[in-house]
Scaffold this motif. Structure first.
Motif, short mmCIF file in Angstrom:
data_model
loop_
_atom_site.label_atom_id
_atom_site.label_comp_id
_atom_site.label_asym_id
_atom_site.label_seq_id
_atom_site.Cartn_x
_atom_site.Cartn_y
_atom_site.Cartn_z
N TYR A 1 0.84 -1.20 0.00
CA TYR A 1 0.00 0.00 0.00
C TYR A 1 0.87 1.26 0.00
CZ TYR A 1 -2.89 3.76 1.79
OH TYR A 1 -3.51 4.96 1.97
N GLY B 1 2.78 1.75 -3.36
CA GLY B 1 1.85 2.25 -4.38
C GLY B 1 1.45 3.69 -4.12
N TYR B 2 1.25 4.02 -2.88
CA TYR B 2 0.89 5.40 -2.49
C TYR B 2 2.02 6.36 -2.85
CZ TYR B 2 -1.15 8.92 0.70
OH TYR B 2 -1.71 10.04 1.25
N ILE C 1 4.31 5.96 -5.16
CA ILE C 1 4.48 6.02 -6.61
C ILE C 1 3.38 6.86 -7.27
CG2 ILE C 1 4.40 4.65 -8.74
CD1 ILE C 1 5.84 2.44 -7.12
N TYR C 2 2.13 6.62 -6.89
CA TYR C 2 1.00 7.25 -7.59
C TYR C 2 0.56 8.59 -7.01
CZ TYR C 2 0.75 2.81 -9.94
OH TYR C 2 1.06 1.70 -10.67
N GLU C 3 0.88 8.85 -5.75
CA GLU C 3 0.52 10.12 -5.11
C GLU C 3 1.70 10.69 -4.33
OE1 GLU C 3 -2.29 11.74 -5.41
OE2 GLU C 3 -3.39 10.20 -6.50
N PRO C 4 2.80 11.05 -5.01
CA PRO C 4 4.01 11.45 -4.30
C PRO C 4 3.85 12.70 -3.42
CG PRO C 4 4.25 11.86 -6.65
CD PRO C 4 2.97 11.09 -6.45
#
Length: 50
Positions: free
Chosen positions: A8, A11-12, A14-17
């Motif tokens: 989690y 991914g967090y 990577i997608y919402e830096p």
């Protein structure tokens, strides 16, 4: 599929830096110390204290 744990957070990051940079340090301190700022410290309904 629901990601949990390390997957989690990776991914967090990577997608919402931008959001990750704001949220992750506070969550880490809250987990380690039990609070992350003055308002969190005084809350009785804090999720980490239950």
């Amino acid at each position: 599929m629901v990601r949990r744990g390390l997957a989690y957070w990776i991914g967090y990051a990577i997608y919402e830096p931008r959001d990750f940079a704001y949220c992750a340090p506070r969550r880490l301190v809250c987990r380690l110390l039990g609070w992350h700022n003055v308002t969190c410290r005084g809350r009785r309904d804090h999720t980490r204290r239950q």
